[in-house]
Design an enzyme around this catalytic site. Structure first.
Site, PDB file in Angstrom:
ATOM      1  N   GLU A  15       0.812  -1.232   0.000  1.00  0.00           N
ATOM      2  CA  GLU A  15       0.000   0.000   0.000  1.00  0.00           C
ATOM      3  C   GLU A  15       0.839   1.273   0.000  1.00  0.00           C
ATOM      4  OE1 GLU A  15      -2.959  -0.632   3.090  1.00  0.00           O
ATOM      5  OE2 GLU A  15      -3.861  -2.289   1.964  1.00  0.00           O
ATOM      6  N   GLU A  40      -4.877  -8.460  -1.871  1.00  0.00           N
ATOM      7  CA  GLU A  40      -5.454  -8.414  -0.518  1.00  0.00           C
ATOM      8  C   GLU A  40      -6.831  -7.795  -0.616  1.00  0.00           C
ATOM      9  OE1 GLU A  40      -2.979  -6.738   2.681  1.00  0.00           O
ATOM     10  OE2 GLU A  40      -4.799  -5.789   3.485  1.00  0.00           O
TER      11      GLU A  40
END
Length: 540
Positions: free
Chosen positions: A200, A318
């Protein structure tokens, strides 16, 4: 009576129940499946799950939902855990999460004690740097080998970074410690399916961000490290990045600077339902318009890959749906299978090769209960998908209602097709007749513009060969009709492990293939139609 006889009687009873439901009033719909060609293809091991780093004192909204589910403290001796992973033969596991960019590895080059994470609210993600001891890495790999899991490891991408004036982090990635772990792993003979760089950090980032230009250079460095360490190996692990949220411009630049083959997999994350504390999660999950909102992400990423001349493929690395650990009795209950299976179906249509669910265990969105390791409903949904849905995706349209979500794949390791039907309506039983595009053509149905008018051919599921044939159906409903139940019923029987922690068998209901598929309110059906004529599904 023998157990097999009991199972057969149970299947016959459920089939009779379905026929009675079919005779009752229900809304008709037609599912038209185009079996002439596949519109997309997934990887063989499409279903994937994650293991995370969060310590027990990771808490959200006053709830600490992680327990001992971390890679550092998970009980690897659990029979249920072992059986749950083994049942997939294999299950792909992605090891990573928010704290992966704060993990160092206890190799010889570390030069300091290998200490655990410590809670510190002033630090990014609320914890200090932590360390993976090599002893624990050995234990994890012993479990992976025993369970047959395929491992993707998320590496710390923040080593060596310096703050830049625009608030991002710059400077080249210091891969010394990561390369040391990769070398140790290779020397030990541990099988790793892929090495992923960062978590991220793409686009605007979560906690930190890195520009696409620098990230591309770092991916190329990782590729060089992997190529060097595995140069004498018959198969090299994949290189994956960036494990972040989709940002079209950022992703486009990363692809442009790593094409045609320096990046094997581009990974993105999905938490489209908002924070776990949101009181409207169930309404979002049951809203077809809200579910459709993710389609543009899959479509846009597929478009970038197709137009760029790269060999890179897309994975969802994810996906927990609701961020900050999900929501108890929503993301770990029956209702979440509507979101989860819809995500699997939708992403597959856009050539996604793998979809990693956050999480296998931990938080309020685990496929397994964090304390008991018992499977939650989504575990069974994932395993049914894995066993029934093949890699080839077929175009499917449903008439009459937008409350039925329909996805079709060539059946896995079997002739025919598997059709997944999700009924988002709580008060309407829907009778779905199945037909095919070429069946419509054979029966002289005219085209109107680009659309084909679909018909149900009596006694047929796309082919006259189906006359007198049966199909396998797997009806999923919640215990006591409670959407927030953590017990899933398969054809009316509760799914649960036995006393020895074995995953239960999935027994199909046998139904006359000429009858419509009865999809009860708030239910999910997998239907394996053996005799459906689908040239795309040539079965060897």
């Amino acid at each position: 009576m023998a157990a097999a006889g009991l199972r057969l009687l149970g299947g016959l009873w459920f089939s009779a129940t379905l026929l009675r439901l079919g005779a009752a009033a229900g809304q008709p719909a037609v599912a038209a499946v185009d079996g002439r060609r596949a519109v997309a293809a997934t990887g063989e091991d499409f279903v994937c799950a994650t293991l995370d780093w969060w310590p027990p004192d990771k808490c959200d909204y006053g709830t600490c939902a992680w327990g001992r589910a971390s890679l550092l403290n998970l009980d690897l001796s659990s029979k249920v855990l072992l059986n749950a992973v083994r049942a997939f033969s294999p299950l792909k596991l992605r090891l990573g999460g928010s704290l992966q960019d704060k993990v160092v590895y206890g190799t010889d080059d570390l030069g300091r004690p290998c200490t655990p994470f410590v809670k510190n609210t002033s630090e990014m993600h609320g914890f200090t740097q932590g360390c993976l001891p090599l002893r624990r890495w050995d234990e994890l790999n012993a479990f992976f080998q025993k369970s047959g899991a395929k491992i993707v490891f998320g590496l710390n991408a923040l080593n060596g970074r310096v703050p830049l004036p625009d608030g991002s982090l710059g400077g080249p990635w210091d891969y010394t410690n990561a390369a040391s772990l990769i070398r140790y792993t290779a020397n030990k003979g541990y099988q790793i399916h892929g090495w992923e760089l960062g978590n991220e950090l793409s686009g605007s980032g979560v906690g930190a961000r890195i520009g696409a230009d620098q990230y591309a250079a770092d991916v190329i460095a990782l590729k060089s490290v992997v190529d060097n360490i595995y140069r004498s190996s018959p198969s090299k692990p994949l290189v994956l990045a960036p494990g972040g949220f989709f940002d079209a411009a950022w992703f486009n630049e990363l692809i442009a600077k790593t094409k045609p083959n320096l990046l094997n997999v581009i990974t993105h994350h999905i938490y489209n339902l908002g924070p776990g504390v949101d009181s409207h999660l169930i309404q979002k999950i049951l809203n077809p318009s809200y579910l459709d909102g993710m389609e543009s992400t899959f479509s846009n990423l597929q478009g970038i890959l197709k137009s760029s001349g790269t060999s890179t493929v897309a994975w969802v690395g994810e996906a927990g749906g609701a961020y900050n650990s999900g929501h108890h009795l929503v993301t770990d209950s029956f209702v979440f299978s509507f979101w989860f299976l819809d995500q699997l179906g939708m992403s597959a249509k856009y050539d996604t090769k793998s979809y990693c669910r956050q999480s296998l265990i931990g938080g309020n969105y685990g496929l397994l209960n964090t304390t008991t390791f018992q499977p939650n409903p989504d575990y069974y949904s994932a395993l049914l998908w894995h066993r029934l849905m093949g890699t080839k995706v077929l175009a499917t349209t449903v008439s009459s209602t937008n409350m039925i979500r329909a996805y079709t794949h060539c059946a896995r390791d079997s002739p025919g097709i598997t059709l997944l039907l999700i009924n988002l309506s709580g008060n309407t039983t829907i009778q779905v007749s199945v037909t095919s595009e070429d069946a419509a053509h054979k029966h002289g149905i005219k085209k109107h513009g680009r659309k084909t008018r679909h018909v149900h051919v009596p006694g047929s599921a796309g082919s006259a060969e189906a006359a007198g044939a049966m199909r396998d159906e797997y009806h999923l409903t919640p215990k006591d009709g409670n959407l927030q139940s953590q017990v899933m019923l398969l054809n009316g029987r509760a799914l649960a492990t036995d006393a020895d922690g074995h995953i239960p068998r999935f027994e199909a209901a046998k139904v006359d293939a000429a009858q419509p598929i009865t999809v009860a309110p708030y239910s999910i059906v997998f239907s394996h139609i053996l005799h459906f004529s689908a040239p795309a599904c040539s079965y060897e």
